[in-house]
Design a protein around this motif. Structure first.
Motif, PDB file in Angstrom:
ATOM      1  N   ASN B  70       0.824  -1.210   0.000  1.00  0.00           N
ATOM      2  CA  ASN B  70       0.000   0.000   0.000  1.00  0.00           C
ATOM      3  C   ASN B  70       0.856   1.257   0.000  1.00  0.00           C
ATOM      4  OD1 ASN B  70      -2.384  -1.379  -0.061  1.00  0.00           O
ATOM      5  ND2 ASN B  70      -2.768  -1.259   2.141  1.00  0.00           N
ATOM      6  N   ARG B  73       1.856   1.760  -3.357  1.00  0.00           N
ATOM      7  CA  ARG B  73       0.721   2.122  -4.208  1.00  0.00           C
ATOM      8  C   ARG B  73       0.314   3.583  -4.056  1.00  0.00           C
ATOM      9  NH1 ARG B  73      -2.159  -3.385  -2.445  1.00  0.00           N
ATOM     10  NH2 ARG B  73      -1.836  -4.657  -4.297  1.00  0.00           N
ATOM     11  N   HIS B  74       0.153   4.037  -2.789  1.00  0.00           N
ATOM     12  CA  HIS B  74      -0.375   5.392  -2.615  1.00  0.00           C
ATOM     13  C   HIS B  74       0.433   6.294  -1.686  1.00  0.00           C
ATOM     14  CE1 HIS B  74      -1.983   3.765   1.075  1.00  0.00           C
ATOM     15  NE2 HIS B  74      -2.884   3.018   0.474  1.00  0.00           N
TER      16      HIS B  74
ATOM     17  N   ARG C  60      -4.948  -3.420  -5.731  1.00  0.00           N
ATOM     18  CA  ARG C  60      -5.294  -2.769  -4.465  1.00  0.00           C
ATOM     19  C   ARG C  60      -5.327  -3.797  -3.328  1.00  0.00           C
ATOM     20  NH1 ARG C  60      -4.554   2.524  -4.927  1.00  0.00           N
ATOM     21  NH2 ARG C  60      -5.805   2.835  -3.069  1.00  0.00           N
ATOM     22  N   ASP C  61      -5.426  -3.288  -2.096  1.00  0.00           N
ATOM     23  CA  ASP C  61      -5.429  -4.113  -0.893  1.00  0.00           C
ATOM     24  C   ASP C  61      -6.777  -4.831  -0.735  1.00  0.00           C
ATOM     25  OD1 ASP C  61      -5.508  -5.024   1.788  1.00  0.00           O
ATOM     26  OD2 ASP C  61      -4.070  -3.488   2.374  1.00  0.00           O
ATOM     27  N   GLY C  87      -7.568   3.561   5.821  1.00  0.00           N
ATOM     28  CA  GLY C  87      -7.379   2.583   4.749  1.00  0.00           C
ATOM     29  C   GLY C  87      -8.616   2.490   3.873  1.00  0.00           C
ATOM     30  N   GLU C  90      -8.901   5.690   1.704  1.00  0.00           N
ATOM     31  CA  GLU C  90      -7.956   5.615   0.577  1.00  0.00           C
ATOM     32  C   GLU C  90      -8.544   4.792  -0.572  1.00  0.00           C
ATOM     33  OE1 GLU C  90      -5.099   7.310   0.743  1.00  0.00           O
ATOM     34  OE2 GLU C  90      -4.616   6.725  -1.305  1.00  0.00           O
ATOM     35  N   GLU C  91      -9.189   3.678  -0.234  1.00  0.00           N
ATOM     36  CA  GLU C  91      -9.770   2.828  -1.279  1.00  0.00           C
ATOM     37  C   GLU C  91     -10.981   3.508  -1.913  1.00  0.00           C
ATOM     38  OE1 GLU C  91      -8.007  -0.196  -2.021  1.00  0.00           O
ATOM     39  OE2 GLU C  91      -6.781   1.026  -0.696  1.00  0.00           O
TER      40      GLU C  91
END
Lengths: 121, 121, 121, 121, 121
Positions: B70, B73-74, C60-61, C87, C90-91
């Motif tokens: 993560n 990723r960001h 993605r997570d 978290g 963010e998604e």
């Protein structure tokens, strides 16, 4: 770093109570007298069996196993808040990793005042 | 967004201690000097091995790996309450992601007063 | 209920960072402008790739993804105590679900005094 | 006990949002009017689809599903501290298990003073 | 140790509610009158069924099963903070492990003042 990404015969599959783990012989052999070192060195006195995927079968709880493996990988004891220290200690005794048994026992008895790893910040 | 759903040769499979992850080269290469960038760029100085599904084998704990990915990723550090910050730091050091090591160390030492991400609301 | 058990071409497989999820087009298309709606409608401007099982690959997570899907399924925001709200936010931003981003931001800033879902009893 | 280890056509596979569960028709049919009873009895008014392994596809969150199944298995409501009661309630409503909806609502509203199961000791 | 890495017919696969576990007959037979001992000894009075991988099907929750198996493996009751003691007790009753039922009941009622295992340090 050489030990983490290594030659093909270096990698070992483990089936711990039904869950698959992968690691290297270098990691498993860190503690010479442990069950895991004897297992991957095919100690003739330790009868072992592999599952259909070629993983060594171990009749133990998979939830504590990452803590054991990490200790062999980098030498630190890090117990997540979701895990019970008694559970980890039980596994350390089974796998016969003396230095880990001792440090966990000290930790549990509150006599561990120097080691800071393992205390949630 | 282009990097998340990308061309076929962009996708990389990773087998972290027995658990499968999928990500892109773009993500893995965010930090040029990291182990993950060197791995997916097939750095000749970094001997690597793939499992039977074509995933790069990495001898590390899978539980902390999402936090590492993560971050690539960001760019944010988000540590779940079920995870130990020492465990994440250990992985950041292994994967050689300096900016993450520094921020986690500051966070751990309580000197991190500006970054709010990572503090449960 | 019709949308949950639906015709064959209604079902969509998603590979989120290595973990498989299954859901329906009806769920994914709830928010027209979202990444997920565009993905399952095969928006030509969104280059996408599927894995060998036919699942759309998303870098993605996977841990936060159930919260996102549930929001699309029933419109409520329920964040488990084991997950970090940052978290999820963010998604939500990545998947471009504006109503979720707004509510999570309000929740995070403590300005959310009306919605009770999401506060552990 | 007869219902748990039963004849072959007693067993039912369920694919809940991508995760596999196995249970028996006896368990699923405990609550006659529920979605799960109708599903396993192949109610013609409930269009259903199976995945390639023969599991009924259900577009819901897998994390709460064990709580639902356990209620059908033994009649007790046991919600782990890692799960949100609102999430369980949402599923109970979707699966149309009225007695569970009522008890969870009472529990949530704090009017539940008699039932002790579900309160962590 | 002999019992953990044992002959091929010693190993037993269990499919608990859809999740696979592996253990040995020695472990399962620790408590003679239990459901698990009867299962692996193919008690004719206990009709049983195996899935396509040869695992015994059991219609119960997989999340509590490691606690049950560990008790049979090493005799200690270790309940993680993420698990509900009522859930473990319910399983102990189903599997008919009397000594475990008794100790868990004592633990739950707070009459257990001697056993320290199970109390998080």
């Amino acid at each position: 770093m050489a030990s983490e990404v290594a030659a093909k015969d270096e990698w070992v599959k483990l089936n711990v109570g039904g869950t698959l783990f992968m690691t290297t012989k270098t990691t498993l052999c860190k503690e010479k007298k442990s069950f895991l070192a004897r297992l991957c060195l095919d100690d003739p006195d330790l009868p072992s069996l592999k599952d259909e995927t070629g993983a060594y079968l171990i009749d133990r709880d998979s939830r504590y196993f990452p803590v054991i493996l990490n200790y062999l990988r980098h030498g630190k004891i890090i117990v997540e808040p979701t895990l019970h220290i008694d559970g980890v200690l039980e596994e350390a005794e089974f796998y016969n990793i003396q230095s880990l048994v001792e440090q966990l026992t000290e930790k549990k008895n509150g006599r561990d005042t120097t080691v800071q790893v393992g205390d949630q910040k």
